[in-house]
Design a protein around this motif. Structure first.
Motif, short mmCIF file in Angstrom:
data_model
loop_
_atom_site.label_atom_id
_atom_site.label_comp_id
_atom_site.label_asym_id
_atom_site.label_seq_id
_atom_site.Cartn_x
_atom_site.Cartn_y
_atom_site.Cartn_z
N LEU A 1 0.98 -0.83 -5.03
CA LEU A 1 -0.46 -0.91 -5.29
C LEU A 1 -0.87 -2.33 -5.67
CD1 LEU A 1 -1.18 2.36 -7.30
CD2 LEU A 1 -2.01 1.80 -5.02
N GLU A 2 -0.03 -2.97 -6.46
CA GLU A 2 -0.37 -4.29 -6.97
C GLU A 2 -0.39 -5.33 -5.85
OE1 GLU A 2 1.21 -7.58 -10.22
OE2 GLU A 2 2.19 -5.63 -10.02
N HIS A 3 0.48 -5.18 -4.84
CA HIS A 3 0.64 -6.22 -3.85
C HIS A 3 0.11 -5.86 -2.47
CE1 HIS A 3 3.56 -7.35 -6.98
NE2 HIS A 3 3.33 -8.58 -6.58
N TRP A 4 -0.41 -4.67 -2.31
CA TRP A 4 -0.89 -4.27 -0.98
C TRP A 4 -1.96 -5.23 -0.47
CZ3 TRP A 4 0.50 -1.25 2.88
CH2 TRP A 4 -0.45 -0.96 3.86
N GLN A 5 -2.80 -5.76 -1.35
CA GLN A 5 -3.88 -6.62 -0.91
C GLN A 5 -3.39 -7.95 -0.35
OE1 GLN A 5 -3.36 -5.61 -4.03
NE2 GLN A 5 -4.05 -7.07 -5.57
N TYR A 6 -2.10 -8.27 -0.54
CA TYR A 6 -1.58 -9.51 0.01
C TYR A 6 -1.40 -9.43 1.53
CZ TYR A 6 -0.59 -11.42 -4.61
OH TYR A 6 -0.71 -11.91 -5.88
N LEU A 7 -1.40 -8.23 2.10
CA LEU A 7 -1.25 -8.10 3.54
C LEU A 7 -2.51 -8.61 4.23
CD1 LEU A 7 0.25 -7.12 6.05
CD2 LEU A 7 -0.92 -4.92 5.76
N SER A 8 -2.36 -9.58 5.09
CA SER A 8 -3.46 -10.05 5.92
C SER A 8 -2.85 -10.64 7.18
CB SER A 8 -4.31 -11.09 5.19
OG SER A 8 -3.53 -12.23 4.89
N GLY A 9 -3.60 -10.64 8.25
CA GLY A 9 -3.06 -11.11 9.52
C GLY A 9 -2.16 -10.07 10.14
N MET A 10 -1.55 -10.45 11.26
CA MET A 10 -0.72 -9.50 12.00
C MET A 10 0.73 -9.58 11.55
SD MET A 10 -2.10 -9.46 15.92
CE MET A 10 -1.94 -11.21 16.21
N ALA A 11 1.35 -8.42 11.40
CA ALA A 11 2.77 -8.36 11.07
C ALA A 11 3.59 -8.41 12.37
CB ALA A 11 3.07 -7.07 10.31
N ASP A 12 4.84 -8.84 12.26
CA ASP A 12 5.74 -8.91 13.41
C ASP A 12 6.47 -7.59 13.55
OD1 ASP A 12 7.53 -9.47 15.39
OD2 ASP A 12 8.54 -11.13 14.36
N SER A 13 6.01 -6.75 14.46
CA SER A 13 6.56 -5.40 14.59
C SER A 13 7.98 -5.38 15.14
CB SER A 13 5.66 -4.56 15.50
OG SER A 13 5.59 -5.13 16.79
N GLU A 14 8.49 -6.52 15.63
CA GLU A 14 9.87 -6.58 16.11
C GLU A 14 10.87 -6.81 14.96
OE1 GLU A 14 10.91 -6.10 19.28
OE2 GLU A 14 8.81 -5.54 19.67
N TRP A 15 10.37 -7.12 13.79
CA TRP A 15 11.23 -7.43 12.65
C TRP A 15 11.87 -6.15 12.11
CZ3 TRP A 15 10.41 -6.92 7.09
CH2 TRP A 15 11.29 -7.69 6.31
N ARG A 16 13.18 -6.14 12.02
CA ARG A 16 13.93 -4.96 11.54
C ARG A 16 14.96 -5.40 10.51
NH1 ARG A 16 10.73 -3.41 14.87
NH2 ARG A 16 10.94 -1.70 16.37
N PRO A 17 14.59 -5.51 9.24
CA PRO A 17 15.57 -5.90 8.22
C PRO A 17 16.57 -4.78 7.97
CG PRO A 17 13.53 -5.22 7.18
CD PRO A 17 13.27 -5.20 8.67
N ASP A 18 17.70 -5.14 7.35
CA ASP A 18 18.73 -4.14 7.05
C ASP A 18 18.19 -3.03 6.15
OD1 ASP A 18 20.55 -5.52 8.58
OD2 ASP A 18 21.41 -6.62 6.88
N GLU A 19 17.27 -3.41 5.23
CA GLU A 19 16.71 -2.40 4.33
C GLU A 19 15.96 -1.32 5.12
OE1 GLU A 19 16.41 -5.60 4.05
OE2 GLU A 19 16.84 -6.28 2.01
N TRP A 20 15.27 -1.74 6.18
CA TRP A 20 14.53 -0.76 7.00
C TRP A 20 15.50 0.14 7.77
CZ3 TRP A 20 10.28 1.77 7.51
CH2 TRP A 20 9.95 2.38 8.74
N LYS A 21 16.55 -0.45 8.32
CA LYS A 21 17.54 0.34 9.06
C LYS A 21 18.20 1.36 8.14
CE LYS A 21 18.53 -3.41 12.30
NZ LYS A 21 19.56 -4.37 12.78
N ASP A 22 18.51 0.93 6.91
CA ASP A 22 19.12 1.85 5.94
C ASP A 22 18.14 2.96 5.55
OD1 ASP A 22 21.28 2.54 3.99
OD2 ASP A 22 19.72 2.04 2.53
N PHE A 23 16.87 2.59 5.39
CA PHE A 23 15.84 3.58 5.06
C PHE A 23 15.72 4.62 6.17
CE2 PHE A 23 11.27 4.79 5.22
CZ PHE A 23 11.16 5.39 3.97
#
Length: 382
Positions: free
Chosen positions: A68-90
């Motif tokens: 909640l505290e940091h959601w507002q930091y999102l701006s611009g387009m994210a790179d949907s090809e990015w797949r960190p290890d944390e995401w793969k584990d999730f």
């Protein structure tokens, strides 16, 4: 937005749509399907792109307060090809395909939906293993209808004339609004000039595809209906010889570019000036793969290739979403604009409908394709 469009065309998502709209009576509660970024992936992306935290969170899984505290930091387009290890584990822990697309598919159902039908829809969502999928209850989206861009206009209904584009082949200039605002070809149009003076018969409806839009008495969208290039809620307005269409949108600035879906997407900051709501800043929300809209004649029309816009004030975790500004009835036809590299603005889409939380717009690309297929026009900024 291009990444979500490409994802929507892949076999796992297309098979999911057929399951959702073909398995019995439960489809009647389904309003449409969004493709949004998964909130956990977005949190990882914020850590990476904003704070340089390439190894993820220092304390493991992020908690809700951090989000909640940091959601507002999102701006611009994210790179949907990015797949960190944390995401793969999730993905592994959630029994999804490893390195699945970073999207959350949201099935929008009507308020107060029958619980038995909702359970069937939820079971379809739960069966998906190639991507994350969930349900959300949303208000019914309604068509938002009751010279310079973003001026008031009246044809069949009151709405907003978003702006003007010029046909490269003929040099003729046309105003753009929604088909449900200007339904009948040849209908005289009342416009406001740059000083706010209202002029009756200041132009006429050159073309409207209102009659070609599929209607649904109240049932679900039918994905067997081919969504052809002309299936977009749009009309062209031809000003008379006295009135000159300008390259600016009132209260915002000059429009000198048209963006395709690869140039903006979920998280992009945009601005809109509607005749009812006024000028406000928004950001692009989810991509709407398919969604139905209730028109003033009591019939639904189904659309594909739309996108949400949400108020930037809604990004604040301390401001209830109900208190955020939002598009209103009467804003139909307003242009969704994005600041560009020239210091001016690019046309991204046209507002079609609103609900209690957000607006829904068709892509500028869809408008260009319709004009090209119907009239062999190549539309550019004026």
């Amino acid at each position: 937005m291009q990444a979500q469009i490409e994802f929507s065309q892949q076999s796992p998502f297309q098979n999911f749509l057929h399951q959702l709209f073909s398995e019995g009576y439960q489809a009647e509660i389904v309003q449409g399907v969004f493709i949004d970024y998964h909130p956990y992936w977005i949190q990882l992306w914020i850590c990476y792109s904003k704070f340089g935290m390439t190894d993820g969170y220092p304390y493991g899984m992020p908690d809700g307060a951090w989000a909640l505290e940091h959601w507002q930091y999102l701006s611009g387009m994210a790179d949907s090809e990015w797949r960190p290890d944390e995401w793969k584990d999730f993905c592994r822990r959630c029994q999804r395909a490893e390195g699945a697309a970073p999207f959350l598919v949201k099935i929008s159902i009507v308020p107060g939906a029958d619980l038995t039908r909702a359970r069937i829809v939820r079971s379809i969502a739960d069966r998906q293993v190639e991507f994350f999928c969930t349900l959300e209850e949303r208000p019914i989206a309604r068509a938002a209808a009751s010279v310079q861009g973003s001026t008031g206009m009246i044809a069949d209904e009151a709405g907003t004339l978003g702006g003007f584009l010029r046909d490269r082949n003929t040099g003729s200039t046309y105003g753009l609004t929604c088909a449900h605002v200007a339904q009948n070809c040849g209908r005289p149009v009342t416009l406001n000039d740059v000083s706010g003076t209202k002029y009756a018969n200041a132009g006429s409806v050159f073309d409207s595809n209102y009659a070609t839009l599929n209607t649904r008495p109240g049932g679900p969208c039918d994905i067997t209906i081919p969504f052809l290039p002309e299936h977009v809620d749009i009309a062209l307005i031809e000003p008379d010889r006295i009135h000159t269409g300008m390259n600016s949108v009132s209260g915002i600035g000059v429009v000198d570019q048209i963006y395709n879906p690869s140039q903006f997407g979920s998280g992009s900051d945009v601005v809109m000036r509607g005749m009812s709501s006024g000028k406000h800043d928004y950001y692009v929300g989810a991509y709407c793969a398919i969604y139905r809209v209730l028109f003033n004649d009591g019939f639904y029309r189904c659309f594909d290739k739309m996108f949400q816009i949400l108020s930037t004030s809604g990004r604040s975790p301390w401001l209830p979403q109900k208190m955020a500004v939002r598009p209103a009835s009467g804003d139909s036809g307003a242009w969704i604009l994005c600041a560009n590299a020239s210091g001016n603005y690019a046309y991204c889409g046209t507002l079609v409908a609103v609900d209690d939380f957000s607006g829904y717009a068709c892509l500028a690309d869809s408008v260009l394709n319709w004009a090209a297929s119907k009239h062999n026009m190549v539309l550019d900024p004026v």
